[in-house]
Design an enzyme around this catalytic site. Sequence first.
Site, mmCIF file in Angstrom:
data_model
loop_
_atom_site.group_PDB
_atom_site.id
_atom_site.type_symbol
_atom_site.label_atom_id
_atom_site.label_comp_id
_atom_site.label_asym_id
_atom_site.label_seq_id
_atom_site.Cartn_x
_atom_site.Cartn_y
_atom_site.Cartn_z
ATOM 1 N N LYS A 52 -5.058 -33.848 34.967
ATOM 2 C CA LYS A 52 -4.135 -33.196 34.037
ATOM 3 C C LYS A 52 -2.876 -32.769 34.770
ATOM 4 O O LYS A 52 -1.755 -32.957 34.274
ATOM 5 C CB LYS A 52 -4.800 -31.973 33.384
ATOM 6 C CG LYS A 52 -5.812 -32.337 32.312
ATOM 7 C CD LYS A 52 -6.614 -31.127 31.827
ATOM 8 C CE LYS A 52 -7.718 -31.593 30.866
ATOM 9 N NZ LYS A 52 -8.694 -30.558 30.550
ATOM 10 N N GLN A 96 -10.416 -24.709 31.090
ATOM 11 C CA GLN A 96 -11.298 -25.875 31.204
ATOM 12 C C GLN A 96 -12.735 -25.488 30.870
ATOM 13 O O GLN A 96 -13.251 -24.485 31.372
ATOM 14 C CB GLN A 96 -11.195 -26.449 32.629
ATOM 15 C CG GLN A 96 -11.982 -27.722 32.851
ATOM 16 C CD GLN A 96 -11.451 -28.917 32.060
ATOM 17 O OE1 GLN A 96 -10.271 -28.993 31.755
ATOM 18 N NE2 GLN A 96 -12.318 -29.841 31.718
ATOM 19 N N ASP A 119 -5.150 -26.919 23.349
ATOM 20 C CA ASP A 119 -6.417 -27.610 23.125
ATOM 21 C C ASP A 119 -6.792 -27.638 21.644
ATOM 22 O O ASP A 119 -7.639 -28.430 21.227
ATOM 23 C CB ASP A 119 -7.546 -26.856 23.852
ATOM 24 C CG ASP A 119 -7.996 -27.534 25.130
ATOM 25 O OD1 ASP A 119 -7.841 -28.754 25.241
ATOM 26 O OD2 ASP A 119 -8.505 -26.817 26.016
HETATM 27 N N1 GUN Z 1 -13.834 -30.074 28.817
HETATM 28 C C1 GUN Z 1 -14.030 -31.342 28.398
HETATM 29 N N2 GUN Z 1 -13.038 -31.722 27.586
HETATM 30 C C2 GUN Z 1 -12.201 -30.686 27.494
HETATM 31 C C3 GUN Z 1 -10.970 -30.473 26.801
HETATM 32 O O1 GUN Z 1 -10.445 -31.318 26.085
HETATM 33 N N3 GUN Z 1 -10.406 -29.261 26.967
HETATM 34 C C4 GUN Z 1 -10.955 -28.288 27.727
HETATM 35 N N4 GUN Z 1 -10.334 -27.128 27.813
HETATM 36 N N5 GUN Z 1 -12.085 -28.448 28.384
HETATM 37 C C5 GUN Z 1 -12.699 -29.639 28.257
#
Ligand code: GUN
Length: 281
Positions: A52, A96, A119
Amino acid sequence: MAQIINGRELADKIQAELAMEVAEMKEKNIVPGLVVIIVGEDSASQIYVRNKEKSAEKVGIFSKIDRLPAETTEQELLAKIATYNQDEHFHGILVQLPLPAHINEEEVIQAIDPQKDVDGFHPINMGHLLIGKPIKIPCTPYGIMKMFEAYDIELEGKNAVIIGRSNIVGKPMAQLLLMENATVTMTHSRTKNLKEIAKAADILVVAIGKGHFVTKEFVKEGAVVIDVGMNRDANGKLIGDVKFDEVAPLASYITPVPKGVGPMTITMLLEQTVANARKLK
Ligand code: GUN
């Protein structure tokens, strides 16, 4: 043989467009900012977070990873979030998941300012999506919708079957497909006759988190197959939820793993961060 939906290529194209948009914004002294908070050492999460950050920097987003130790308390994490909610440098805040077991995930998600929730996991954003008026959209299903659009895949009136009912993927995916007038069936680990139901799908989205779970017996000839899985096999190789080699000859379109859904998820995160920077200024 199915046409392969190249998520990597589509993501690169959208990221190049975003980079141009960010460059223009910077001329007006707007710098989109994204903070990613990660608690603990989960190795898969560490890789996601690094990806990311790399992609964010590539498009010119100011990005920060806040790495907190596994023993961080919920109160400490909530306090951090409160600080970022107020910090004007950051237009997007992402925590996350998964979080360590001693931290309540719902409490944490609800602490994020819904306006900065790139998100789309906050109940307010989920609610807007549920009534068909989304403001922020969970990035994985959003990325999948962009794939359908880019490959001119028709959804109206089609039978869409989703395997997996998570808040992150399955539920928002159902809602987005419904908004495009697909007929949506949700299935999950307790569904009876899963193979038969899946085999009726024109569009099959698999997000169950079990490596190579979907074999050719689940797939109708000509179906569009979207694989959200990110699993490791016995040798540590990244594999999807779909047994690609036997399903691809049957399908009309299929996403590979890697280079399928994954790069699109990150790209939608960047897109929502840039859009937010524009909106919040
Ligand atoms: N863990 C797995 N996929 C995601 C996501 O799209 N966002 C977040 N914050 N955590 C994740």
